[in-house]
Scaffold this active site. Structure first.
Site, PDB file in Angstrom:
ATOM      1  N   HIS A   9       0.830  -1.213   0.000  1.00 47.21           N
ATOM      2  CA  HIS A   9       0.000   0.000   0.000  1.00 47.21           C
ATOM      3  C   HIS A   9       0.870   1.272   0.000  1.00 47.21           C
ATOM      4  O   HIS A   9       2.050   1.233   0.362  1.00 47.21           O
ATOM      5  CB  HIS A   9      -0.903   0.009   1.241  1.00 47.21           C
ATOM      6  CG  HIS A   9      -0.132  -0.071   2.519  1.00 47.21           C
ATOM      7  ND1 HIS A   9       0.456   1.027   3.100  1.00 47.21           N
ATOM      8  CD2 HIS A   9       0.183  -1.124   3.300  1.00 47.21           C
ATOM      9  CE1 HIS A   9       1.091   0.662   4.192  1.00 47.21           C
ATOM     10  NE2 HIS A   9       0.952  -0.644   4.339  1.00 47.21           N
ATOM     11  N   GLN A  13      -1.182   6.822   7.424  1.00 47.44           N
ATOM     12  CA  GLN A  13      -1.014   7.823   8.480  1.00 47.44           C
ATOM     13  C   GLN A  13       0.006   7.339   9.521  1.00 47.44           C
ATOM     14  O   GLN A  13       0.828   8.104   9.987  1.00 47.44           O
ATOM     15  CB  GLN A  13      -2.379   8.099   9.124  1.00 47.44           C
ATOM     16  CG  GLN A  13      -2.388   9.242  10.115  1.00 47.44           C
ATOM     17  CD  GLN A  13      -1.897  10.571   9.533  1.00 47.44           C
ATOM     18  OE1 GLN A  13      -2.141  10.873   8.364  1.00 47.44           O
ATOM     19  NE2 GLN A  13      -1.185  11.352  10.340  1.00 47.44           N
ATOM     20  N   TRP A  14      -0.035   6.055   9.829  1.00 52.99           N
ATOM     21  CA  TRP A  14       0.908   5.542  10.833  1.00 52.99           C
ATOM     22  C   TRP A  14       2.292   5.271  10.255  1.00 52.99           C
ATOM     23  O   TRP A  14       3.266   5.221  10.997  1.00 52.99           O
ATOM     24  CB  TRP A  14       0.339   4.296  11.527  1.00 52.99           C
ATOM     25  CG  TRP A  14      -0.700   4.639  12.552  1.00 52.99           C
ATOM     26  CD1 TRP A  14      -1.343   5.838  12.714  1.00 52.99           C
ATOM     27  CD2 TRP A  14      -1.218   3.775  13.578  1.00 52.99           C
ATOM     28  NE1 TRP A  14      -2.229   5.776  13.748  1.00 52.99           N
ATOM     29  CE2 TRP A  14      -2.187   4.518  14.302  1.00 52.99           C
ATOM     30  CE3 TRP A  14      -0.990   2.442  13.944  1.00 52.99           C
ATOM     31  CZ2 TRP A  14      -2.890   3.972  15.375  1.00 52.99           C
ATOM     32  CZ3 TRP A  14      -1.690   1.901  15.009  1.00 52.99           C
ATOM     33  CH2 TRP A  14      -2.633   2.658  15.715  1.00 52.99           C
ATOM     34  N   ASN A  15       2.415   5.102   8.938  1.00 51.20           N
ATOM     35  CA  ASN A  15       3.760   5.098   8.342  1.00 51.20           C
ATOM     36  C   ASN A  15       4.368   6.485   8.554  1.00 51.20           C
ATOM     37  O   ASN A  15       5.524   6.627   8.961  1.00 51.20           O
ATOM     38  CB  ASN A  15       3.726   4.827   6.834  1.00 51.20           C
ATOM     39  CG  ASN A  15       3.328   3.414   6.455  1.00 51.20           C
ATOM     40  OD1 ASN A  15       2.702   3.203   5.425  1.00 51.20           O
ATOM     41  ND2 ASN A  15       3.682   2.435   7.270  1.00 51.20           N
ATOM     42  N   GLY A  22       0.412  -3.132  11.980  1.00 51.95           N
ATOM     43  CA  GLY A  22      -0.184  -4.463  12.021  1.00 51.95           C
ATOM     44  C   GLY A  22      -1.624  -4.478  11.540  1.00 51.95           C
ATOM     45  O   GLY A  22      -1.930  -3.995  10.454  1.00 51.95           O
ATOM     46  N   ARG A  60      -5.905   0.564   3.957  1.00 50.12           N
ATOM     47  CA  ARG A  60      -4.741   1.159   3.278  1.00 50.12           C
ATOM     48  C   ARG A  60      -4.375   0.360   2.024  1.00 50.12           C
ATOM     49  O   ARG A  60      -3.950   0.939   1.018  1.00 50.12           O
ATOM     50  CB  ARG A  60      -3.553   1.313   4.239  1.00 50.12           C
ATOM     51  CG  ARG A  60      -3.056   0.043   4.929  1.00 50.12           C
ATOM     52  CD  ARG A  60      -2.108   0.423   6.056  1.00 50.12           C
ATOM     53  NE  ARG A  60      -1.444  -0.693   6.727  1.00 50.12           N
ATOM     54  CZ  ARG A  60      -1.954  -1.404   7.731  1.00 50.12           C
ATOM     55  NH1 ARG A  60      -3.186  -1.155   8.149  1.00 50.12           N
ATOM     56  NH2 ARG A  60      -1.247  -2.357   8.317  1.00 50.12           N
ATOM     57  N   GLU A  87      -1.688  -7.281   7.116  1.00 50.60           N
ATOM     58  CA  GLU A  87      -0.328  -7.089   7.641  1.00 50.60           C
ATOM     59  C   GLU A  87      -0.068  -8.071   8.788  1.00 50.60           C
ATOM     60  O   GLU A  87      -1.014  -8.558   9.414  1.00 50.60           O
ATOM     61  CB  GLU A  87      -0.180  -5.633   8.126  1.00 50.60           C
ATOM     62  CG  GLU A  87       1.187  -5.250   8.674  1.00 50.60           C
ATOM     63  CD  GLU A  87       2.324  -5.567   7.713  1.00 50.60           C
ATOM     64  OE1 GLU A  87       2.573  -6.768   7.441  1.00 50.60           O
ATOM     65  OE2 GLU A  87       2.991  -4.619   7.261  1.00 50.60           O
ATOM     66  N   LYS A  98       7.884   3.699  16.568  1.00 51.59           N
ATOM     67  CA  LYS A  98       9.014   2.774  16.414  1.00 51.59           C
ATOM     68  C   LYS A  98      10.321   3.371  16.985  1.00 51.59           C
ATOM     69  O   LYS A  98      11.077   2.676  17.651  1.00 51.59           O
ATOM     70  CB  LYS A  98       9.191   2.381  14.945  1.00 51.59           C
ATOM     71  CG  LYS A  98       8.033   1.528  14.436  1.00 51.59           C
ATOM     72  CD  LYS A  98       8.108   1.203  12.950  1.00 51.59           C
ATOM     73  CE  LYS A  98       6.763   0.611  12.518  1.00 51.59           C
ATOM     74  NZ  LYS A  98       6.655   0.325  11.090  1.00 51.59           N
ATOM     75  N   ARG A 115      11.850  -7.912  12.586  1.00 56.74           N
ATOM     76  CA  ARG A 115      12.331  -8.740  11.485  1.00 56.74           C
ATOM     77  C   ARG A 115      12.722 -10.178  11.841  1.00 56.74           C
ATOM     78  O   ARG A 115      12.998 -10.953  10.929  1.00 56.74           O
ATOM     79  CB  ARG A 115      13.533  -8.048  10.795  1.00 56.74           C
ATOM     80  CG  ARG A 115      13.181  -6.732  10.112  1.00 56.74           C
ATOM     81  CD  ARG A 115      12.279  -6.934   8.903  1.00 56.74           C
ATOM     82  NE  ARG A 115      11.898  -5.663   8.284  1.00 56.74           N
ATOM     83  CZ  ARG A 115      10.707  -5.067   8.455  1.00 56.74           C
ATOM     84  NH1 ARG A 115       9.775  -5.626   9.228  1.00 56.74           N
ATOM     85  NH2 ARG A 115      10.427  -3.941   7.850  1.00 56.74           N
ATOM     86  N   HIS A 182       0.616  -5.747   2.111  1.00 60.61           N
ATOM     87  CA  HIS A 182       1.352  -5.041   3.168  1.00 60.61           C
ATOM     88  C   HIS A 182       2.822  -5.491   3.199  1.00 60.61           C
ATOM     89  O   HIS A 182       3.143  -6.583   2.728  1.00 60.61           O
ATOM     90  CB  HIS A 182       0.690  -5.344   4.510  1.00 60.61           C
ATOM     91  CG  HIS A 182      -0.751  -4.990   4.524  1.00 60.61           C
ATOM     92  ND1 HIS A 182      -1.229  -3.793   5.021  1.00 60.61           N
ATOM     93  CD2 HIS A 182      -1.841  -5.656   4.050  1.00 60.61           C
ATOM     94  CE1 HIS A 182      -2.537  -3.744   4.867  1.00 60.61           C
ATOM     95  NE2 HIS A 182      -2.932  -4.859   4.286  1.00 60.61           N
ATOM     96  N   GLY A 183       3.648  -4.668   3.840  1.00 62.91           N
ATOM     97  CA  GLY A 183       5.084  -4.968   3.899  1.00 62.91           C
ATOM     98  C   GLY A 183       5.370  -6.397   4.327  1.00 62.91           C
ATOM     99  O   GLY A 183       6.082  -7.138   3.638  1.00 62.91           O
TER     100      GLY A 183
HETATM  101  O1  2PG Z   1       4.062  -1.293  11.242  1.00 65.20           O
HETATM  102  C1  2PG Z   1       3.821  -2.255  10.484  1.00 65.20           C
HETATM  103  O2  2PG Z   1       2.795  -2.944  10.546  1.00 65.20           O
HETATM  104  C2  2PG Z   1       4.865  -2.639   9.429  1.00 65.20           C
HETATM  105  C3  2PG Z   1       4.524  -2.107   8.073  1.00 65.20           C
HETATM  106  O3  2PG Z   1       4.304  -0.730   8.056  1.00 65.20           O
HETATM  107  O4  2PG Z   1       6.087  -2.089   9.799  1.00 65.20           O
HETATM  108  P1  2PG Z   1       7.516  -2.786   9.858  1.00 65.20           P
HETATM  109  O5  2PG Z   1       8.213  -2.443   8.589  1.00 65.20           O
HETATM  110  O6  2PG Z   1       8.132  -2.137  11.065  1.00 65.20           O
HETATM  111  O7  2PG Z   1       7.332  -4.271  10.081  1.00 65.20           O
END
Ligand code: 2PG
Length: 248
Positions: A9, A13-15, A22, A60, A87, A98, A115, A182-183
């Site tokens: 995505h 806003q939280w990025n 999550g 998102r 996510e 973070k 990670r 999502h990431g």
């Molecule tokens: O906060 C999250 O849910 C993820 C994706 O934005 O972040 P991260 O890259 O820290 O896993």
């Protein structure tokens, strides 16, 4: 040879606020919407056209998909929404900043939470208002399917069924598939597709709204993959994602 396009995505806003997201259902920023539009332009200019799209049940990813499809004049496409593409659940960390978390617990600990393949953050409690079990969109899930936290391994386990039962058969039926997710749900899919080790997937960071093309053989094994767009910009965006866990 088959082609599959994966896309995270646009900026949420939280990025923007650098908060663990999550399963929190956060919307796109204006920049995120613009990123989604640019991704649609890029896909169109590179000659992509899709038959079906897969996305999560989080706005998102859904909105990114809608904007990209609108830009491509493909809003008529069938869209499959699956909670399995959500996510990775971030447990008790959801909502926290973070960088502040890194300052409090150390960058190394935050890197593990973000990670590590098999280590999950502390779980959320079931009486937490953020608990997904209270949300009607998850009412058809079995209680054990609703996460309180997840490590990437848990996310792989729940993403693979939508690959095996939905996305892979669609590709084999000759459909051009776009996955907007999502990431970490995309990292889960990539780990599986590329058969990456736990160490290798640790280093993979996915930038927002950049179409990632996978070329697959007849057995859907990856031949190669590449991001569309300016490669230097993409590298910088990936490094920025990696750096989100720094204390500043
Ligand atoms: O906060 C999250 O849910 C993820 C994706 O934005 O972040 P991260 O890259 O820290 O896993």
């Amino acid at each position: 040879m088959y082609k599959l396009v994966l896309m995270r995505h646009g900026e949420s806003q939280w990025n923007l606020e650098n908060r663990f997201t999550g399963w929190a259902d956060v919307d796109l920023t204006d920049k995120g919407r613009e990123e989604a539009r640019k991704a649609g332009e890029l896909l169109k200019s590179e000659g992509f056209s899709f038959d079906v799209a897969y996305t999560s049940v989080l706005k998102r990813a859904i909105r990114t998909l809608w904007i990209a499809l609108d830009t491509m004049d493909q809003m008529y496409l069938p869209i499959v929404h699956s909670w399995r593409l959500n996510e990775r659940h971030y447990g008790d960390l959801q909502g926290l900043n973070k960088a502040e978390t890194a300052a409090k617990f150390g960058e190394e600990q935050v890197l593990i939470w973000r990670r590590a393949y098999a280590i999950a953050p502390n779980p959320m409690k079931v009486d937490d208002p953020r608990f997904a079990g209270n949300d009607p969109r998850y009412k058809k899930l079995k209680p054990e399917e609703i996460p309180l936290t997840e490590c990437l391994k848990d996310t792989v386990d729940r993403v693979i069924p939508v690959w095996k039962d939905g996305i892979a058969p669609a590709i084999k039926a000759g459909k051009q598939v776009l996955v907007a997710a999502h990431g970490n749900s995309l990292r889960a899919l990539i780990k599986y597709l590329d058969n990456l080790s736990e160490d290798d997937i640790l280093k993979v960071n996915i930038p927002t709204a950049r179409p990632l093309v996978y070329e697959l053989d007849a057995e859907l094994r990856p031949i190669k993959h590449y991001y569309l767009g300016d490669q230097a910009e993409i590298e910088a965006a990936m490094a920025a994602v990696a750096n989100q866990g720094k204390a500043k």
